[in-house]
Design a protein around this motif. Structure first.
Motif, PDB file in Angstrom:
ATOM      1  N   LEU A  99      23.253  40.067  33.247  1.00 23.19           N
ATOM      2  CA  LEU A  99      24.311  41.068  33.314  1.00 23.19           C
ATOM      3  C   LEU A  99      24.682  41.650  31.955  1.00 23.19           C
ATOM      4  O   LEU A  99      25.531  42.534  31.871  1.00 23.19           O
ATOM      5  CB  LEU A  99      25.561  40.458  33.967  1.00 23.19           C
ATOM      6  CG  LEU A  99      25.414  40.113  35.454  1.00 23.19           C
ATOM      7  CD1 LEU A  99      26.595  39.279  35.924  1.00 23.19           C
ATOM      8  CD2 LEU A  99      25.293  41.373  36.298  1.00 23.19           C
ATOM      9  N   PRO A 149      19.427  46.349  37.367  1.00 21.76           N
ATOM     10  CA  PRO A 149      20.157  46.126  38.626  1.00 21.76           C
ATOM     11  C   PRO A 149      19.280  45.625  39.773  1.00 21.76           C
ATOM     12  O   PRO A 149      19.801  45.066  40.735  1.00 21.76           O
ATOM     13  CB  PRO A 149      20.737  47.513  38.938  1.00 21.76           C
ATOM     14  CG  PRO A 149      20.852  48.185  37.612  1.00 21.76           C
ATOM     15  CD  PRO A 149      19.655  47.710  36.832  1.00 21.76           C
ATOM     16  N   TYR A 174      17.798  40.994  40.817  1.00 24.31           N
ATOM     17  CA  TYR A 174      18.694  40.023  41.457  1.00 24.31           C
ATOM     18  C   TYR A 174      17.840  38.989  42.180  1.00 24.31           C
ATOM     19  O   TYR A 174      17.004  39.336  43.014  1.00 24.31           O
ATOM     20  CB  TYR A 174      19.628  40.739  42.430  1.00 24.31           C
ATOM     21  CG  TYR A 174      20.493  39.812  43.250  1.00 24.31           C
ATOM     22  CD1 TYR A 174      21.240  38.802  42.641  1.00 24.31           C
ATOM     23  CD2 TYR A 174      20.574  39.956  44.633  1.00 24.31           C
ATOM     24  CE1 TYR A 174      22.038  37.953  43.395  1.00 24.31           C
ATOM     25  CE2 TYR A 174      21.379  39.127  45.389  1.00 24.31           C
ATOM     26  CZ  TYR A 174      22.104  38.114  44.764  1.00 24.31           C
ATOM     27  OH  TYR A 174      22.885  37.274  45.506  1.00 24.31           O
ATOM     28  N   TRP A 224      27.370  44.124  38.819  1.00 26.73           N
ATOM     29  CA  TRP A 224      26.651  44.804  37.738  1.00 26.73           C
ATOM     30  C   TRP A 224      27.471  45.984  37.208  1.00 26.73           C
ATOM     31  O   TRP A 224      27.655  46.138  35.999  1.00 26.73           O
ATOM     32  CB  TRP A 224      25.293  45.288  38.236  1.00 26.73           C
ATOM     33  CG  TRP A 224      24.442  45.889  37.162  1.00 26.73           C
ATOM     34  CD1 TRP A 224      24.509  47.156  36.671  1.00 26.73           C
ATOM     35  CD2 TRP A 224      23.441  45.221  36.410  1.00 26.73           C
ATOM     36  NE1 TRP A 224      23.598  47.336  35.664  1.00 26.73           N
ATOM     37  CE2 TRP A 224      22.927  46.160  35.481  1.00 26.73           C
ATOM     38  CE3 TRP A 224      22.909  43.943  36.431  1.00 26.73           C
ATOM     39  CZ2 TRP A 224      21.898  45.849  34.591  1.00 26.73           C
ATOM     40  CZ3 TRP A 224      21.891  43.624  35.544  1.00 26.73           C
ATOM     41  CH2 TRP A 224      21.391  44.568  34.634  1.00 26.73           C
ATOM     42  N   ASN A 236      29.280  46.451  33.500  1.00 26.43           N
ATOM     43  CA  ASN A 236      28.587  47.450  32.690  1.00 26.43           C
ATOM     44  C   ASN A 236      29.264  48.814  32.747  1.00 26.43           C
ATOM     45  O   ASN A 236      28.653  49.823  32.389  1.00 26.43           O
ATOM     46  CB  ASN A 236      27.129  47.562  33.156  1.00 26.43           C
ATOM     47  CG  ASN A 236      26.344  46.305  32.864  1.00 26.43           C
ATOM     48  OD1 ASN A 236      25.867  46.100  31.757  1.00 26.43           O
ATOM     49  ND2 ASN A 236      26.211  45.433  33.858  1.00 26.43           N
TER      50      ASN A 236
END
Length: 363
Positions: free
Chosen positions: A93, A223, A226, A343, A347
């Motif tokens: 992250l 992103p 995961y 995320w 961010n």
């Protein structure tokens, strides 16, 4: 002559983080000190958060345990797996470039190339990321951007610029990355072949991504990296990296990005108990016969132009197409959405302007 991976210099000292999931002390880092010491390490501690993890002196290192994950993400921490190496994705992250490696790749030695020089796996992965991929037309001399190699006769000039490389997928010597049934029938098999090659995985071709020796450009594909819901409380384990790889491959095919595999090699020193991992894998072994055709058939809408948009669309398709296989995929689809929310939370411009997300600072 192609430059051996051992001699490749390592840039990105201030842009790359090394993410390691672990349940044990980090004294094994001593063997990697020449390669890892210049970089920032993010250690994601799995298991009991009250256990004290020891880190050798001299490493720039932050350690996050389950309490930190809960503190930082709040209710969204539900998307981070527990008691599974999938917990590593919490470390994804932050930063720009990510290199991640398993702690069972440290305990014996650093891998060596055929000239007996220690392999700087981090440096070769960085080199792979900083040079283009060629997913639309296969070059029979493999990666044309390595020193001493070029495009072969007949390669279209219009495609020679390549596309940005999102992922570098390294390999392993010694213990192969086998599933439990293969380990059971080949308990003594070892990979001793060092193939001095890097190649782009073609567009439209899936592959079983392994998180043991993996680097990626977080700004290009982050992103999508995961590692799913695995381990404690879930019906499946050990499919975390492969799930991320299948999702990411569909997305960067859509967004015209690339992935390279081959060099560098690491030394994988510890084979898991096949009877133990069979309990974790057996549903995945059945389910992958439906999962793979699903990913092979996915077509993302043209108006999905960002990784987040693609991933949210993919989460809908996972729930729609795979929930008939097992209700777990409804839960996984929801977790994929939660991951994107986490995320975006960490961010956002406001978060980036605020104080950084800190774990326990080590040394």
């Amino acid at each position: 002559m192609t430059q051996p991976s051992s001699h490749v210099t390592a840039p990105l000292k201030d842009e790359l983080d090394i993410v390691i999931p672990t349940i044990r002390n980090l004294d094994f880092l001593e063997q990697w000190r020449p390669f890892f010491q210049p970089y920032h390490l993010i250690i994601v501690q799995d298991g009991d958060p009250s256990k004290n993890i020891l880190v050798p002196d001299g490493f720039d290192c932050e350690l996050y345990n389950r309490n930190d994950v809960n503190r930082v993400l709040g209710p969204k921490s539900s998307c981070i797996s527990f008691k599974d190496s999938a917990c590593r994705c919490f470390g994804f992250l932050v930063s720009k470039y990510i290199f991640t490696i398993d702690d069972d790749c440290f305990n014996w030695k650093v891998a060596e190339d055929p000239s007996r020089e220690e392999i700087n796996a981090l440096a070769q992965n960085v080199q792979n990321l900083l040079t283009p991929s060629t997913p639309f037309f296969f070059n029979t001399l493999y990666d044309p951007f390595r020193e001493g190699v070029d495009f072969v006769r007949g390669y279209p000039f219009s495609l020679r610029g390549g596309v940005p490389t999102a992922i570098s997928h390294g390999l392993w010597l010694n213990i192969p990355d086998y599933d439990a049934p293969t380990q059971l029938v080949k308990p003594l098999e070892r990979n001793t072949r060092y193939v001095d090659a890097v190649l782009t995985i073609p567009k439209g071709t899936l592959f079983p991504m392994c998180g043991m020796n993996l680097a990626f450009d977080r700004e290009l594909i982050g992103p999508a990296m995961y590692f799913g819901l695995m381990g404690d409380g879930q019906p499946i384990g050990r499919y975390d990296d492969m799930w991320a790889g299948w999702c990411a491959k569909v997305i960067y095919d859509h967004l015209r990005l690339g992935v390279k595999t081959g060099l560098p090699y690491i030394w994988h020193s510890k084979a898991s108990n096949p009877f133990v991992i069979l309990k974790k894998e057996y549903k995945g072994i059945y389910w992958q016969e439906d999962i793979i055709p699903f990913f092979q058939s996915v077509v993302l809408p043209k108006d999905c132009t960002t990784v987040q948009q693609c991933y949210l669309e993919l989460s809908k398709l996972v729930k729609e197409k795979l929930s008939p296989v097992d209700p777990y995929f409804n839960k996984l689809g929801d977790a994929m959405v939660t991951w994107i929310e986490a995320w975006d939370l960490l961010n956002s411009p406001a978060q980036e302007a605020a104080a950084p997300v800190d774990g326990v600072k080590k040394n």
